[in-house]
Design a protein around this motif. Structure first.
Motif, short mmCIF file in Angstrom:
data_model
loop_
_atom_site.label_atom_id
_atom_site.label_comp_id
_atom_site.label_asym_id
_atom_site.label_seq_id
_atom_site.Cartn_x
_atom_site.Cartn_y
_atom_site.Cartn_z
N CYS A 102 -6.70 -2.03 0.16
CA CYS A 102 -5.97 -2.09 0.82
C CYS A 102 -7.08 -2.10 1.84
N CYS A 139 0.59 3.24 6.26
CA CYS A 139 0.28 2.97 5.87
C CYS A 139 1.41 1.44 5.95
N CYS A 158 -6.88 0.49 4.57
CA CYS A 158 -6.92 1.96 4.59
C CYS A 158 -8.63 2.08 4.13
N CYS A 191 0.82 -1.37 0.16
CA CYS A 191 0.28 -0.10 0.23
C CYS A 191 0.78 1.50 -0.30
N ASN A 240 -0.20 4.55 0.50
CA ASN A 240 -0.30 5.35 1.70
C ASN A 240 0.72 5.39 2.52
ZN ZN Z 1 -3.35 1.08 3.05
#
Ligand code: ZN
Length: 114
Positions: free
Chosen positions: A82, A63, A85, A58, A60
């Motif tokens: 994900c 994350c 998320c 992921c 992010n």
């Molecule tokens: Zn994520």
């Protein structure tokens, strides 16, 4: 060099997770170039010592979880979510094939003679 590498297999396990062997670990362990480390890992795959895996991470910042791990020979799905998320209601949680962040690593094949 190969003999040294394979004899040192046990020592690699000591310094790394046998289920997550990264080229970088092998490179720094033997103090060799990344290109040669990759070559050694690919040789280990051909010899049945390692399995090659691909993880999708992921992207992010807060994350960075591994969404899923595939065998390198597997065909990757067109999209992945994900779940963490998505649950947290983040803007970005769905990834399409062309935006996957792929991380290659190797897994030590368990010695069946033991
Ligand atoms: Zn994520």
């Amino acid at each position: 060099m190969f003999n040294k590498f394979f004899k040192n297999k046990a020592r690699i396990i000591e310094i790394t997770d046998p289920d997550r062997i990264y080229i970088e670990n092998v490179r720094s362990f033997f103090n060799i170039s990344s290109k040669f480390a990759k070559f050694l890992c690919e040789t280990a795959v051909r010899q049945g010592l390692f399995e090659k895996k691909v993880a999708i991470e992921c992207t992010n910042e807060d994350c960075k979880r591994i969404i899923k791990v595939f065998d390198s020979s597997e065909i990757l799905p067109e999209e992945l979510t994900c779940i963490i998320c998505e649950l947290e209601g983040k803007e970005k949680y769905k990834y399409y094939k062309n935006e996957y962040k792929l991380i290659e690593f190797y897994k030590l094949v368990k010695d069946e003679r033991n």
